[in-house]
Design a protein around this motif. Structure first.
Motif, short mmCIF file in Angstrom:
data_model
loop_
_atom_site.label_atom_id
_atom_site.label_comp_id
_atom_site.label_asym_id
_atom_site.label_seq_id
_atom_site.Cartn_x
_atom_site.Cartn_y
_atom_site.Cartn_z
N LEU A 161 23.78 58.72 59.20
CA LEU A 161 24.16 59.78 58.26
C LEU A 161 23.01 60.78 58.06
O LEU A 161 23.24 61.99 58.04
CB LEU A 161 24.57 59.18 56.92
N ILE A 162 21.81 60.27 57.91
CA ILE A 162 20.67 61.14 57.57
C ILE A 162 19.82 61.53 58.78
O ILE A 162 18.89 62.31 58.63
CB ILE A 162 19.78 60.50 56.50
N GLY A 163 20.11 60.97 59.94
CA GLY A 163 19.29 61.25 61.11
C GLY A 163 17.93 60.59 61.00
O GLY A 163 16.93 61.14 61.45
N GLY A 164 17.91 59.40 60.40
CA GLY A 164 16.66 58.68 60.18
C GLY A 164 16.54 57.44 61.04
O GLY A 164 17.35 57.20 61.94
N GLN A 165 15.54 56.65 60.72
CA GLN A 165 15.26 55.42 61.45
C GLN A 165 15.83 54.22 60.69
O GLN A 165 15.54 54.07 59.49
CB GLN A 165 13.76 55.24 61.62
N PRO A 166 16.60 53.36 61.34
CA PRO A 166 17.16 52.19 60.67
C PRO A 166 16.11 51.32 59.97
O PRO A 166 16.38 50.81 58.88
CB PRO A 166 17.88 51.44 61.79
N ALA A 167 14.94 51.14 60.57
CA ALA A 167 13.93 50.28 59.96
C ALA A 167 13.46 50.84 58.61
O ALA A 167 13.27 50.09 57.65
CB ALA A 167 12.74 50.10 60.89
N ILE A 168 13.33 52.14 58.53
CA ILE A 168 12.91 52.77 57.27
C ILE A 168 14.02 52.65 56.24
O ILE A 168 13.76 52.32 55.07
CB ILE A 168 12.50 54.23 57.51
N VAL A 169 15.25 52.90 56.65
CA VAL A 169 16.39 52.77 55.73
C VAL A 169 16.49 51.34 55.22
O VAL A 169 16.71 51.11 54.03
CB VAL A 169 17.70 53.21 56.42
N SER A 170 16.30 50.38 56.09
CA SER A 170 16.36 48.97 55.69
C SER A 170 15.30 48.65 54.64
O SER A 170 15.57 47.99 53.63
CB SER A 170 16.18 48.07 56.92
N ASN A 171 14.08 49.13 54.85
CA ASN A 171 13.01 48.91 53.88
C ASN A 171 13.32 49.60 52.56
O ASN A 171 13.09 49.03 51.48
CB ASN A 171 11.67 49.41 54.42
N ASP A 172 13.84 50.82 52.62
CA ASP A 172 14.19 51.55 51.40
C ASP A 172 15.30 50.84 50.64
O ASP A 172 15.27 50.76 49.40
CB ASP A 172 14.61 52.98 51.73
N ALA A 173 16.29 50.30 51.36
CA ALA A 173 17.39 49.58 50.71
C ALA A 173 16.87 48.34 50.00
O ALA A 173 17.24 48.07 48.85
CB ALA A 173 18.46 49.21 51.73
N ALA A 174 16.00 47.61 50.65
CA ALA A 174 15.44 46.41 50.02
C ALA A 174 14.67 46.77 48.76
O ALA A 174 14.79 46.10 47.73
CB ALA A 174 14.54 45.67 51.00
N ALA A 175 13.91 47.85 48.80
CA ALA A 175 13.14 48.27 47.62
C ALA A 175 14.07 48.75 46.50
O ALA A 175 13.83 48.46 45.33
CB ALA A 175 12.17 49.37 48.00
N ALA A 176 15.13 49.45 46.86
CA ALA A 176 16.06 49.95 45.84
C ALA A 176 16.83 48.82 45.18
O ALA A 176 17.03 48.80 43.97
CB ALA A 176 17.03 50.96 46.46
N VAL A 177 17.24 47.86 45.97
CA VAL A 177 18.04 46.74 45.44
C VAL A 177 17.17 45.75 44.70
O VAL A 177 17.56 45.22 43.66
CB VAL A 177 18.83 46.07 46.58
N ALA A 178 15.97 45.51 45.19
CA ALA A 178 15.08 44.52 44.57
C ALA A 178 14.43 45.05 43.30
O ALA A 178 13.86 44.28 42.54
CB ALA A 178 14.00 44.09 45.56
#
Length: 97
Positions: free
Chosen positions: A49-66
């Protein structure tokens, strides 16, 4: 390339964000989507969706949820309502509700 079920979800997200994902909606979107996707699929979907890197999105999701970067509940609710208005049906109520 995304699998067909994820492509359908991507189309829903693109209906919600036809001009692209606003920065202020990025973390709330991750929180809203997190309960309904595996970590890998969530990262792939939002990265597409954002034209980004999955690894960065994954890290951001973990930080947002945690909670390290948890967005305000009103932002999560706003994004949840926006997604519902374009046909996204959450399977689970996620954190921040």
């Amino acid at each position: 390339m995304l699998d067909p079920p994820l492509r359908r979800e991507l189309e829903v997200l693109r209906r919600a964000y036809p001009e692209g994902l606003a920065d202020e909606d990025y973390l709330p979107l991750l929180v809203v989507l997190w309960p309904d996707f595996s970590d890998r699929n969530l990262a792939a979907l939002v990265a597409e969706l954002i034209g980004g890197q999955p690894a960065i999105v994954s890290n951001d999701a973990a930080a947002a949820v945690a909670g390290r970067r948890r967005p305000p509940p009103q932002d999560v609710d706003r994004v949840r309502e926006l997604l519902a208005s374009v046909g996204y049906e959450a399977e689970h109520e996620g954190p921040g509700t």
